[in-house]
Design a protein around this motif. Structure first.
Motif, PDB file in Angstrom:
ATOM      1  N   THR A   1      41.730  27.140   5.044  1.00  0.00           N
ATOM      2  CA  THR A   1      40.858  28.119   4.413  1.00  0.00           C
ATOM      3  C   THR A   1      41.210  29.533   4.858  1.00  0.00           C
ATOM      4  N   GLN A   2      40.688  30.512   4.139  1.00  0.00           N
ATOM      5  CA  GLN A   2      40.990  31.931   4.402  1.00  0.00           C
ATOM      6  C   GLN A   2      39.956  32.523   5.363  1.00  0.00           C
ATOM      7  N   THR A   3      40.125  32.280   6.643  1.00  0.00           N
ATOM      8  CA  THR A   3      39.171  32.804   7.622  1.00  0.00           C
ATOM      9  C   THR A   3      39.359  34.300   7.848  1.00  0.00           C
TER      10      THR A   3
ATOM     11  N   PHE B   1      35.599  28.490   5.172  1.00  0.00           N
ATOM     12  CA  PHE B   1      34.869  27.493   5.957  1.00  0.00           C
ATOM     13  C   PHE B   1      35.738  26.819   6.999  1.00  0.00           C
ATOM     14  N   VAL B   2      35.174  26.648   8.181  1.00  0.00           N
ATOM     15  CA  VAL B   2      35.768  25.834   9.243  1.00  0.00           C
ATOM     16  C   VAL B   2      34.650  24.975   9.834  1.00  0.00           C
ATOM     17  N   ASP B   3      35.035  23.848  10.410  1.00  0.00           N
ATOM     18  CA  ASP B   3      34.034  22.903  10.918  1.00  0.00           C
ATOM     19  C   ASP B   3      33.770  23.054  12.412  1.00  0.00           C
ATOM     20  N   HIS B   4      33.825  24.297  12.867  1.00  0.00           N
ATOM     21  CA  HIS B   4      33.576  24.593  14.281  1.00  0.00           C
ATOM     22  C   HIS B   4      33.174  26.059  14.403  1.00  0.00           C
TER      23      HIS B   4
ATOM     24  N   TRP C   1      29.211  24.797  11.859  1.00  0.00           N
ATOM     25  CA  TRP C   1      30.290  25.298  11.009  1.00  0.00           C
ATOM     26  C   TRP C   1      30.208  26.809  10.917  1.00  0.00           C
ATOM     27  N   TRP C   2      31.188  27.396  10.238  1.00  0.00           N
ATOM     28  CA  TRP C   2      31.238  28.857  10.071  1.00  0.00           C
ATOM     29  C   TRP C   2      32.014  29.178   8.801  1.00  0.00           C
ATOM     30  N   CYS C   3      31.715  30.333   8.188  1.00  0.00           N
ATOM     31  CA  CYS C   3      32.554  30.861   7.108  1.00  0.00           C
ATOM     32  C   CYS C   3      32.600  32.376   7.240  1.00  0.00           C
ATOM     33  N   ARG C   4      33.562  32.993   6.555  1.00  0.00           N
ATOM     34  CA  ARG C   4      33.721  34.446   6.731  1.00  0.00           C
ATOM     35  C   ARG C   4      32.684  35.260   5.991  1.00  0.00           C
ATOM     36  N   LEU C   5      31.747  34.617   5.313  1.00  0.00           N
ATOM     37  CA  LEU C   5      30.624  35.330   4.697  1.00  0.00           C
ATOM     38  C   LEU C   5      29.404  35.322   5.636  1.00  0.00           C
ATOM     39  N   TRP C   6      29.652  34.964   6.880  1.00  0.00           N
ATOM     40  CA  TRP C   6      28.624  34.921   7.918  1.00  0.00           C
ATOM     41  C   TRP C   6      27.960  36.293   8.058  1.00  0.00           C
ATOM     42  N   ARG C   7      26.648  36.305   8.088  1.00  0.00           N
ATOM     43  CA  ARG C   7      25.873  37.541   8.265  1.00  0.00           C
ATOM     44  C   ARG C   7      24.696  37.283   9.183  1.00  0.00           C
ATOM     45  N   ILE C   8      24.318  38.323   9.935  1.00  0.00           N
ATOM     46  CA  ILE C   8      23.147  38.218  10.797  1.00  0.00           C
ATOM     47  C   ILE C   8      22.120  39.251  10.374  1.00  0.00           C
TER      48      ILE C   8
END
Length: 105
Positions: free
Chosen positions: A24-26, A60-63, A98-105
């Motif tokens: 995936t495109q992290t 997306f990554v599974d960690h 998990w995590w993806c690059r659209l992660w926001r806080i």
């Protein structure tokens, strides 16, 4: 199949894809709203059932990921009780680690 069963089935399908080595495109992580919006635009152009491309484009990554070990659990789009990403362009079940690059806080 109940909605919960469908979610679990889809969650397993996603987990299997990542376990099989889905690349995936992290990077690049979107630092600005313009960059974030460009990724959303790319996702909106996909057929709604193109799960693989959604996962690849969103990174997306599974960690946990990055120096701060970010994960879906801390993302503003994560629905804890449903284990779900509520970002409309994704709208998929996810595990809290998990995590993806659209992660926001």
């Amino acid at each position: 199949m109940s909605a919960k069963g469908k979610d679990e089935s889809l969650l397993q399908r996603i987990a299997d894809m990542m376990a099989e080595g889905l690349e995936t495109q992290t990077e690049p992580f979107p630092e600005t709203e313009k960059e974030f919006g460009a990724i959303l635009t790319e996702l909106r152009q996909l057929p709604s059932d193109d799960l693989r491309s959604k996962l690849v484009i969103s990174g997306f990554v599974d960690h946990p990921y990055g120096p701060e070990q970010q994960r879906c659990l801390e993302c503003m789009y994560y629905l804890v009780h449903r284990k779900w990403c509520d970002l409309p362009e994704l709208s998929v079940p996810v595990e809290p680690h998990w995590w993806c690059r659209l992660w926001r806080i």
